[in-house]
Design a protein around this motif. Structure first.
Motif, PDB file in Angstrom:
ATOM      1  N   THR A 432     124.595  18.521  47.792  1.00 10.80           N
ATOM      2  CA  THR A 432     125.388  19.182  46.771  1.00 10.80           C
ATOM      3  C   THR A 432     124.652  19.384  45.526  1.00 10.80           C
ATOM      4  O   THR A 432     123.599  18.575  45.227  1.00 10.80           O
ATOM      5  N   VAL A 433     125.151  20.255  44.679  1.00  7.11           N
ATOM      6  CA  VAL A 433     124.476  20.276  43.378  1.00  7.11           C
ATOM      7  C   VAL A 433     124.768  19.261  42.532  1.00  7.11           C
ATOM      8  O   VAL A 433     125.615  18.528  42.562  1.00  7.11           O
ATOM      9  N   GLY A 434     123.356  18.638  42.093  1.00  6.29           N
ATOM     10  CA  GLY A 434     123.398  17.583  41.071  1.00  6.29           C
ATOM     11  C   GLY A 434     122.918  16.326  41.803  1.00  6.29           C
ATOM     12  O   GLY A 434     122.615  15.421  41.319  1.00  6.29           O
ATOM     13  N   SER A 435     123.008  16.329  43.331  1.00  6.58           N
ATOM     14  CA  SER A 435     122.471  15.401  44.037  1.00  6.58           C
ATOM     15  C   SER A 435     121.122  14.802  43.955  1.00  6.58           C
ATOM     16  O   SER A 435     120.565  14.119  44.471  1.00  6.58           O
ATOM     17  N   ASP A 480     110.097  22.563  41.107  1.00  7.32           N
ATOM     18  CA  ASP A 480     110.632  21.132  40.902  1.00  7.32           C
ATOM     19  C   ASP A 480     111.871  20.788  41.941  1.00  7.32           C
ATOM     20  O   ASP A 480     112.304  21.695  42.745  1.00  7.32           O
ATOM     21  N   ASN A 481     112.070  19.601  41.843  1.00 10.05           N
ATOM     22  CA  ASN A 481     113.149  19.144  42.850  1.00 10.05           C
ATOM     23  C   ASN A 481     114.408  19.787  42.557  1.00 10.05           C
ATOM     24  O   ASN A 481     114.536  20.165  41.328  1.00 10.05           O
ATOM     25  N   GLY A 482     115.225  19.891  43.420  1.00  4.98           N
ATOM     26  CA  GLY A 482     116.722  20.333  43.131  1.00  4.98           C
ATOM     27  C   GLY A 482     117.085  20.840  44.682  1.00  4.98           C
ATOM     28  O   GLY A 482     116.923  20.163  45.707  1.00  4.98           O
ATOM     29  N   VAL A 483     118.510  21.251  44.471  1.00  5.93           N
ATOM     30  CA  VAL A 483     119.338  21.831  45.540  1.00  5.93           C
ATOM     31  C   VAL A 483     119.520  23.315  45.410  1.00  5.93           C
ATOM     32  O   VAL A 483     119.769  24.020  44.612  1.00  5.93           O
ATOM     33  N   VAL A 484     119.400  24.104  46.731  1.00  3.37           N
ATOM     34  CA  VAL A 484     119.611  25.446  46.612  1.00  3.37           C
ATOM     35  C   VAL A 484     120.974  26.023  46.505  1.00  3.37           C
ATOM     36  O   VAL A 484     121.645  25.093  47.657  1.00  3.37           O
ATOM     37  N   ILE A 485     121.319  26.707  45.738  1.00  5.53           N
ATOM     38  CA  ILE A 485     122.772  27.026  45.805  1.00  5.53           C
ATOM     39  C   ILE A 485     122.816  28.385  45.943  1.00  5.53           C
ATOM     40  O   ILE A 485     123.973  28.818  46.435  1.00  5.53           O
ATOM     41  N   GLU A 486     122.004  29.165  46.174  1.00  3.70           N
ATOM     42  CA  GLU A 486     122.051  30.480  46.828  1.00  3.70           C
ATOM     43  C   GLU A 486     120.737  30.990  47.359  1.00  3.70           C
ATOM     44  O   GLU A 486     119.750  30.850  47.022  1.00  3.70           O
ATOM     45  N   LEU A 498     118.059  30.804  44.604  1.00  2.63           N
ATOM     46  CA  LEU A 498     118.462  30.303  43.415  1.00  2.63           C
ATOM     47  C   LEU A 498     118.617  28.765  43.532  1.00  2.63           C
ATOM     48  O   LEU A 498     119.405  28.044  44.268  1.00  2.63           O
ATOM     49  N   ILE A 499     117.882  27.901  42.759  1.00  2.00           N
ATOM     50  CA  ILE A 499     117.723  26.412  42.811  1.00  2.00           C
ATOM     51  C   ILE A 499     118.255  25.987  41.394  1.00  2.00           C
ATOM     52  O   ILE A 499     117.906  26.019  40.409  1.00  2.00           O
ATOM     53  N   ASP A 500     119.085  24.859  41.574  1.00  2.00           N
ATOM     54  CA  ASP A 500     119.499  24.149  40.819  1.00  2.00           C
ATOM     55  C   ASP A 500     119.160  22.766  40.599  1.00  2.00           C
ATOM     56  O   ASP A 500     118.950  22.146  41.515  1.00  2.00           O
ATOM     57  N   HIS A 501     118.160  22.562  39.569  1.00  2.00           N
ATOM     58  CA  HIS A 501     117.462  21.264  39.370  1.00  2.00           C
ATOM     59  C   HIS A 501     118.017  20.006  38.951  1.00  2.00           C
ATOM     60  O   HIS A 501     117.544  18.814  38.862  1.00  2.00           O
ATOM     61  N   GLY A 502     119.466  20.013  38.767  1.00  4.17           N
ATOM     62  CA  GLY A 502     120.309  19.040  38.416  1.00  4.17           C
ATOM     63  C   GLY A 502     119.939  18.505  37.045  1.00  4.17           C
ATOM     64  O   GLY A 502     120.621  17.481  36.779  1.00  4.17           O
TER      65      GLY A 502
END
Length: 563
Positions: A432-435, A480-486, A498-502
């Motif tokens: 999940t986003v932020g994990s 960078d590390n992160g979670v794909v949100i789109e 689209l990646i959220d790197h937290g």
């Protein structure tokens, strides 16, 4: 031990002296066996001029030799006795078998022999008495002639008397000869009849037609006549007359075959007949014409139009037969009319056959491969496909000049076809986003960068990011590390991620050819997420890279180390 025997001198006595042989002393426990052996040897002493030795004495060697000789003599005598007894038993068995055979002969063969002997006597008696009568008649004639009488008359009278006396013997012989002669006549007649060749003589409509083998020949010929006659419109024959068959002895060579019989049936059925030729195409009777040669010339000329000498074979598509025979006059059509019928439609279609060679392209196929290394929803081309080529030797068939079929005979591969492989992710995203939080240090997303075109803020409206140009298919990496949100497709961005790197930062990668991640996928810095392309609104192969901080677009160049 010295015993003097009468008639022997001292010298002779000294020459026949034998030293006593002392047997080896046996153990005390063997006394019984030793006494039994000595007793046996003593009992075997026969024909000696001296008394047998005592059991307690030592046995001379001559006594032992004598005992062995006596034992062998008795064995031979007993064997001879048993052999003689065996011969006597065999003789008794032979006598019993001989008596049995004699009894069998007397019971079964004897009466038969007596019967045949009696028949032989009855058959021979007339001949024997005849020759005896002739001899006596000649003798009587001779005696009468010597006496001055008529010898011929005397001989004739003697024969007449003999016939009256022995005439019954001739009747007895005939009782055997007549049945035997009748049997021989029967066998000869049956053999002659069975060995003869019978045929059926056919009488039809009051006329004798032919000889045939059997009635099935007539049935086949009758069907053939119906086919010839009924094939033409308006032609019909009513079978009012029926054949009459007669069984006769005829040479098989004189029989008529089916086709000839059909002609004779038509001839006998009507006087309105003529010799004509039936035209059959692909098993169907098209018509009958008087001039079969004109039809043949037309067929040859039509075939020659397609035979320019370059084809391996030229022939009609449908088999064409010409059947000469006898037909009803009203069944025969005008030759030109039949020609027009043949030339209309595709009845005279011509096929040519040739061997051809050519090279053909083998288009690549697309294969789908599932992989648990990628999240579900990820779909990208992991191997580009390329067409192959091959050399083909084929059999080409053309009908009326148009290609009808091409059947490959030999295929040689020149270049192998490479299939296009599409990898589909099957792993279920669990992030999940932020994990997953980035470390704040960004790597360059396109290692094989060629050049940079539009930078952040340029143009009207202001450019949202930076365009990184590279060859198509170049890997695109997460900075960078992160979670794909789109991860999907957009009208302007094309295929994008689209990646959220937290840590307050987000990054966007647009215009990709293929995407290798799906929403919910966790990525690490330097992991490939797609490939460079020109999807969406793009004029060349590049990656449109955007960076936000706290939801606000910022210039990514300083973070990427681009001046």
């Amino acid at each position: 031990m010295n015993h003097n025997t009468p008639g022997h001198s001292e010298a002779s006595q000294s020459t026949i002296q034998f030293s006593a042989v002392k047997l080896p002393e046996a153990p005390v426990c063997a006394d019984t066996n030793e006494s039994a052996a000595k007793s046996l040897i003593k009992n075997l002493q026969r024909g000696q001029n001296e008394l047998p030795p005592s059991i307690d004495e030592n046995l001379p060697i001559r006594v032992i030799i004598n005992a062995i000789g006596q034992m062998l003599y008795r064995v031979g005598l007993q064997t001879e006795y048993l052999f003689i007894q065996g011969l006597r038993i065999c003789k008794r068995i032979g006598r019993v078998l001989s008596r049995g055979l004699k009894a069998l002969f007397s019971f079964a063969i004897g009466p038969l022999a007596a019967l045949f002997l009696s028949i032989g006597r009855d058959l021979a008696a007339p001949f024997y008495q005849f020759f005896v009568g002739i001899r006596n008649a000649l003798r009587a004639a001779h005696e009468e002639a010597e006496a001055g009488g008529s010898g011929k008359r005397a001989g004739f009278e003697y024969l007449k008397g003999g016939l009256r006396s022995y005439g019954h013997l001739t009747l007895d012989a005939l009782r055997y000869l007549l049945p035997a002669g009748a049997l021989c006549l029967f066998v000869f007649t049956a053999q002659s009849i069975l060995g003869s060749s019978f045929s059926l003589g056919v009488n039809y409509n009051g006329d004798f037609l032919v000889f045939i083998e059997n009635e099935s020949v007539w049935d086949t010929a009758e069907k053939m006549v119906q086919e010839r006659v009924v094939a033409s419109e308006g032609a019909k024959v009513e079978w009012e007359q029926h054949p009459v068959f007669e069984l006769q002895l005829v040479d098989p060579a004189a029989r008529t075959n089916v086709s000839e019989l059909a002609d004779k049936i038509i001839t006998a059925s009507s006087n309105q007949i003529m010799r004509a030729v039936g035209i059959r195409i692909n098993g169907e009777l098209i018509g009958m014409v008087e001039d079969g040669q004109a039809i043949q010339n037309m067929l040859t000329a039509h075939l020659a139009q397609y035979d320019d000498g370059t084809h391996e074979s030229v022939d009609f598509l449908y088999p064409i037969e010409q059947i000469p025979g006898v037909y009803f006059t009203n069944s025969v059509s005008d030759t030109q009319a039949v020609m027009n019928t043949l030339q209309s439609g595709d009845l005279l279609s011509v096929k040519t056959m040739d061997t051809i060679e050519y090279e053909e392209t083998v288009e690549y196929t697309t294969e789908t491969v599932e992989s648990d290394q990628y999240d579900k929803g990820v779909r990208f081309v992991s191997q580009r496909g390329s067409n192959g080529s091959q050399h083909v030797v084929a059999r080409e068939t053309r009908v009326n000049g148009q290609v009808f079929s091409v059947e490959p005979v030999e295929v040689t591969v020149i270049k192998e076809m490479v299939p296009r492989i599409v990898t589909v992710g099957t792993r279920k995203p669990t992030y999940t986003v932020g994990s997953v939080v980035g470390n704040g240090t960004m790597i360059f997303p396109v290692p094989q960068l060629s050049y940079i075109t539009t930078r952040f803020g340029q143009g009207r409206p202001a450019h949202r990011g930076i365009d990184l140009c590279a060859p198509a298919g170049t890997p695109v990496l997460a900075v960078d590390n992160g979670v794909v949100i789109e991860a999907g497709s957009h009208a302007s961005w094309g295929n994008y991620v689209l990646i959220d790197h937290g840590n307050g930062y987000t990054t966007r990668y647009a215009h990709c050819t293929a995407l290798m991640v799906a929403p919910g996928s966790a990525v690490s810095a330097g992991q490939q997420i797609g490939t460079v392309g020109r999807t969406g609104f793009a004029s060349g192969n590049h990656v449109h890279f955007e960076l936000t901080s706290g939801g606000r677009l910022i210039d990514p160049a300083p973070y990427l180390g681009v001046g």
